[in-house]
Enzyme design. Structure first.
Site, mmCIF file in Angstrom:
data_model
loop_
_atom_site.group_PDB
_atom_site.id
_atom_site.type_symbol
_atom_site.label_atom_id
_atom_site.label_comp_id
_atom_site.label_asym_id
_atom_site.label_seq_id
_atom_site.Cartn_x
_atom_site.Cartn_y
_atom_site.Cartn_z
ATOM 1 N N GLY A 90 0.904 -0.857 -0.258
ATOM 2 C CA GLY A 90 0.296 -0.068 0.075
ATOM 3 C C GLY A 90 1.135 1.602 -0.235
ATOM 4 N N CYS A 91 0.101 2.599 -0.185
ATOM 5 C CA CYS A 91 1.575 3.781 -0.172
ATOM 6 C C CYS A 91 0.224 5.361 -0.536
ATOM 7 C CB CYS A 91 2.004 3.533 -2.022
ATOM 8 S SG CYS A 91 2.309 2.280 -2.358
ATOM 9 N N ALA A 92 1.894 6.350 -0.473
ATOM 10 C CA ALA A 92 1.045 7.640 -0.701
ATOM 11 C C ALA A 92 2.141 8.026 -1.639
ATOM 12 C CB ALA A 92 1.590 8.392 0.513
#
Ligand code: SF4
Ligand code: SF4
Ligand code: SF4
Ligand code: SF4
Lengths: 500, 163, 376
Positions: free
Chosen positions: C12-14
């Site tokens: 998952g990420c930003a």
């Protein structure tokens, strides 16, 4: 007369406490295994004539009947099994080759059952097919190397494509080997479902022309029923080179099955044996195939995709690559578990390879050559349920062909006696009194129901994988894991082992 | 009115319609086995399957608008119900003279010789419904319900001029 | 443990992106601040940036950013570069010792142009560069091409994005367009090459999500010579754009409609021309449909494009102020650097937000979609 060593295969058991002597079983068994003794006012049965088709069992209003394996045993012998020995007795008696129907019943590995599917957990969400669209639309046909778009418009239309609302088609079964009512049932189902059925090599009966836009017309080595109107009637043309159940062998429709209608449709004399030669006598090599492909395209104004259907044999990937280059728009591969109306038993049980391995090999080969996207790939040869379909597409198929499953939906009980022409279910027969047992309206409903049910299941499982369009499954072998397979098999299938 | 229509092209001559009809009109309308094995008199069907090789269809009373049998009946046992249109035989009043059989243009009336002689015919299952308190009998006759191949249909008249 | 590329790691990420449409350059401080705010969306196992307009003096040269794990790879790579390319300048990428950055690889950059005599028949410079990137990544031991576009560069590594930015002194660079990525892999061998953005030529992609169609996308791309050595979605998306826009020469609209294809039920409602086009697109390139959750920012020297999967399964917010377009996984990350944007909105699934550089012309990407700020 000499002594026959044949013994019954099945035992008919009748519960006399329940039997009401209605004689429904007598009237329903075309093999005459049940009889009515008018003097004794009693039903009797002849086990030796029973082929275990369950027609009487299903029809008996009091559920008095059941069929068992005949209890007679030979001395136990792992090498000389009962079926091996009985085959010898039979051949010693007749001197003929052993005939059979449907797909092989030998316990070969079924690779579908050794592949497991993936599902989303935490890192990406599964998709609920009841809330979000779940798209199964599939296009079959040749794709150009490049799509040309000028000023936001498509500059050249795609070559002709078959548009399927779900990636399942009914595969070739000829009128002759199956009854007209089967063809009517499947044609109607294909129309309702937005997919296609296939005429097989039996020509197109006049009652079926109205289903043209859902029809694939076949051209096989016998060229039965092939004329210009026929070629133009369907949505696509299939050149049949081989069939999974009997690679390398032609077809033989016995004269008894060639009645008025079959004779008219196939354009052959009544009661004459319809023999399709083993090869197409105008295709002895790949360049001949190109010629036939383009002759058919020319004859139909380049408006219809051409399918080339082959049986899965050892070097299937090289052959498929050749076919793609020969100009076929769609390649259909039939695995060795595929069904047939009649085949020599030994061929059916020993020639060819499983569709799973053939498919994996062909898809990989076409990709290595960078031409996979140019042709479409359809596979058949015992697709038994919705997960077989998902696995086939994940291995690289665009769509699947089903035939045996469709016949099961119409009532077939796999008795494997299709070649006798006495199918009690009105399927593999031309006898009018048997044919009318299959009401095409009911047949169409049942075939439609089956595919609808599978469609629901496919959507459900796709959603679980976090996928909402079938094209994202096509060739997505990461969705598969093998279980209980050797390294070599995993390698050919191009999948990792479960746990990896 | 709604009548039973046969579809010859899908009738397979199995005679299950006969079996179920006979049962429905027996002493055990809901039990095939008892109807045939326990009851002393053989249950008789009021529907008859005509059967010759590939030709087969089931035939029963057409419940004619101008029913000749009702006109011919010497005791008034054979009546056409003015509301439902069903032609039925009041078996208590029937004397077994067979006059109705003589005049029926369809040959749809049978003879029951087993006890008190009576003309036996289709009642579109209306009496069955009364006897069994079973809702479903009155909606669709048992022959239609039990035909495995939809070779019988219960529907409004397809004959022109017929009610 | 297998490293990225040998194994597929979901994460998952930003993400965050800022562009000035008139091409005015600004320092990397804004993007650093924006991505730093979303600290909790990363876990210190990967961060990175792409910056456009940072090498105006070598505008016409391909800027190769390379990471080396050892001397051998560097020798191999340099001899390759020297053989096939004219190297205008080379040197180590300046870094600043930071406590939080552990075991960094050697980082070098080269400004190069292919020697024309080595181009294959009908091959252009871009194609030659792509081939070289694939070659170096696959053949030169411990060498990895971080970026290879003109007047742009990618900086990435193992660590929180703000630490990576500090390590590479991004506050000293000035660019007109920046993207950033903070990563939350579920498991990682911690390889610098595996961090994002992922780039090819001047394409760069930062991406948040995990596409379920990866296997299908990958096998399709492999047919056209792409080697997906990283096994990441980002790599697949980058190559998909490269394939569609550069190789297949399709307009950006069509590329977008391939990756986030409209649903059939919507296509059926379109006018016949559009319908014919989209039908053909889906029939032809269905295997490139990106299925499953993603939000991406695609950078190039023409501008930025932000895109969500068609069901909008990942967050993404856009905002405008003057010539600036801001994009981020969270609105707060925009307000951190632009407290009072003129407009803030959450783009719908499958609907791109596009900002093209004015100097390249409004139709830089040749799309029908209007510039985000004007179409709402
Ligand atoms: S169908 Fe059943 S009840 Fe009827 S005669 Fe046969 S076994 Fe007996
Ligand atoms: S062949 Fe079929 S119908 Fe005949 S007795 Fe056997 S199971 Fe019954
Ligand atoms: S039950 Fe149906 S198929 Fe069987 S004989 Fe009666 S009408 Fe015909
Ligand atoms: S309607 Fe009822 S009474 Fe008349 S034939 Fe059918 S089953 Fe018998």
């Amino acid at each position: 007369m000499t002594l026959s060593m044949n013994t019954p295969d099945f035992l008919i058991e009748r519960n006399r406490e329940r039997c009401i002597n209605c004689q429904v079983c007598v009237r329903q068994c075309a093999n005459e295994a049940h009889g009515w003794d008018a003097e004794e006012e009693k039903i009797f049965s002849q086990d030796a004539l029973c082929v275990n088709c369950h027609r009487c069992v299903t029809m008996c209003p009091t559920h008095s009947l059941s069929i068992r394996k005949f209890p007679l045993e030979f001395r136990e012998n792992a090498n000389w099994t009962a079926s091996t020995m009985k085959a010898i007795y039979k051949q010693a008696e007749t001197g003929g080759i052993l005939l059979t129907g449907m797909g092989t019943d030998r316990p070969y590995p079924v690779y579908w059952d050794q592949l497991l599917l993936n599902a989303s957990q935490v890192t990406n969400p599964s998709i609920d097919p009841l809330r979000e669209p779940m798209e199964l639309k599939t296009f079959l046909g040749r794709k150009p190397e490049q799509l040309r778009v000028i000023n936001g418009k498509l500059a050249e239309a795609l070559p002709p494509q078959l548009e399927l609302d779900l990636p399942i088609m009914f595969s070739a079964m000829s009128f002759g080997s199956i009854s007209l009512n089967v063809a009517k049932s499947l044609a109607q189902a294909a129309e309702t479902l937005g997919t296609f059925y296939n005429t097989g090599e039996g020509g197109l009966h006049e009652d079926l022309y109205k289903y043209g836009k859902n029809t694939i017309v076949q051209v096989a080595s016998g060229r039965f029923g092939v004329h210009s109107e026929y070629l133009n009637a369907g949505a696509a043309i299939e050149i049949k080179i081989g069939q999974g159940a009997k690679p390398g062998i032609g077809g033989h429709l016995p004269g008894e099955k060639v009645g008025v209608e079959v004779s008219r449709t196939r354009m052959i004399p009544e009661q004459s044996d319809a023999i399709s030669p083993a090869p197409h006598h105008d295709i002895y090599s790949i360049e001949d195939l190109t010629q036939l492909i383009f002759s058919l395209k020319e004859a139909t104004n380049y408006e219809k995709p051409v399918i080339v259907k082959i049986a899965a044999v050892h070097n299937v990937s090289a052959i498929a690559s050749g076919i793609a280059r020969a100009g076929a728009d769609i390649i259909a591969i039939d695995g060795f578990r595929g069904g047939t109306g009649a085949a020599p038993l030994r061929t059916r049980d020993s020639v060819g390879i499983p569709i799973e391995l053939a498919l994996a090999a062909v898809d990989s080969r076409l990709r290595e050559e960078g031409i996979r996207n140019q042709v479409s790939l359809v596979v058949g040869g015992s697709i038994r349920n919705s997960t077989d379909i998902i696995k086939a597409i994940a291995l690289g198929a665009d769509a699947v062909y089903v035939a045996s499953s469709a016949l099961l939906a119409l009532g077939c009980h796999m008795c494997q006696k299709c070649y006798t022409g006495k199918c009690n279910w009105g399927i593999a027969t031309q006898r009018p009194e048997l044919v009318k047992r299959l009401n095409p309206e009911i047949g169409a409903e049942r075939a439609t129901n089956l595919l609808k049910a599978w469609e629901h299941e496919v959507k459900e499982i796709l959603g679980g994988m976090g996928i909402n369009a079938i094209e994202s499954l096509c060739g997505n072998r990461l969705m598969l894991r093998g279980i209980g397979l050797s390294d070599r098999e995993l390698n050919i299938l191009g999948v990792l082992a479960a746990g990896e | 009115m709604k009548r039973v229509y046969a579809r010859e092209e899908v009738c397979m001559g199995c005679k299950l319609c006969e079996v179920y009809c006979a049962t429905a009109h027996s002493e055990y309308p809901l039990d095939l086995v008892k109807a045939f094995l326990k009851q002393k008199m053989k249950p008789l069907p009021r529907i008859l399957v005509e059967y010759n090789l590939s030709i087969s269809f089931a035939l029963q009373c057409r419940h004619c608008d101008e029913a000749p049998c009702t006109k011919a009946c010497i005791t008034g046992a054979m009546q056409k119900d003015s509301v439902t249109g069903i032609v039925s035989n009041d078996e208590r009043r029937c004397v077994g003279c067979w006059t109705c059989i003589l005049v029926c243009p369809f040959g749809a009336i049978g003879r029951d010789n087993q006890g008190h002689k009576v003309a036996s015919k289709c009642d579109l299952c209306s009496n069955v419904a009364d006897q069994t308190d079973t809702e479903s009998f009155s909606n669709v006759p048992v022959c239609v319900q039990n035909c495995p191949n939809r070779a019988l249909q219960f529907m409004d008249s397809v004959v022109e001029g017929e009610e | 443990m297998l490293r990225e590329g040998d194994v597929r790691i979901p994460s998952g990420c930003a993400i965050s992106g800022i562009i000035n449409r008139s091409g005015q350059v600004f320092s990397g401080e804004d993007i650093l601040q924006s991505i730093a705010l979303m600290h909790d969306r990363s876990n210190g196992l990967g961060g990175g940036f792409a910056a456009y307009g940072i090498y105006p003096e070598y505008e016409d040269y391909y800027a190769f950013h390379l990471y080396y794990e050892g001397a051998e790879g560097r020798e191999q790579t340099e001899s390759y570069l020297n053989y096939f390319f004219h190297v205008a300048e080379s040197g180590e990428i300046p870094t600043k010792k930071t406590r939080s950055i552990k075991n960094p690889p050697l980082a070098w950059r080269y400004f190069v142009r292919p020697k024309p005599s080595y181009l294959l028949e009908e091959e252009n410079e871009d194609e030659f560069v792509v081939r070289s990137v694939m070659y170096i990544n696959a053949e030169c031991k411990g060498a990895f091409v971080v970026s290879s576009g003109k007047n742009m560069g990618a900086f990435k590594g193992v660590g929180y994005p703000e630490d990576i930015g500090e390590y590479f002194c991004l506050d000293k660079y000035h660019g007109y367009s920046w993207t950033a990525h903070g990563r939350f892999p579920t498991n990682t061998p911690g390889w610098w090459g595996g961090a994002h953005p992922f780039t090819l030529l001047d394409w760069s992609i930062v991406h948040n999500g995990e596409i379920s169609s990866y296997g299908a996308n990958r096998r399709f791309l492999e047919m056209y010579g792409y080697k997906l050595s990283m096994q990441t979605d980002t790599e697949a998306i980058t190559y998909a754009f490269d394939y569609l826009v550069r190789k297949q020469q399709l307009p950006m609209d069509v590329a977008i409609a391939t990756l986030a294809a409209p649903f059939w039920r919507d296509i059926e409602r379109m006018n016949s021309e559009k319908r014919a086009l989209l039908k053909a697109v889906r029939a032809m390139y269905g295997n490139l449909l990106m299925n499953g959750p993603f939000s991406i920012i695609l950078g190039s020297s023409q501008g930025l494009i932000a895109l969500n999967d068609r069901l909008k399964l990942r967050s993404m917010v856009a905002a405008t102020k003057g010539e600036f377009l801001y994009l981020a996984s969270e609105e707060s990350a925009i307000r951190e650097v632009c407290p009072q944007p003129e407009k803030v909105w959450a783009p719908r699934g499958g609907e791109p937000v596009i900002a093209t550089l004015e100097k390249r012309g409004v139709q830089g990407y040749d799309t029908e979609y209007e510039y985000a700020g004007l179409s709402y």
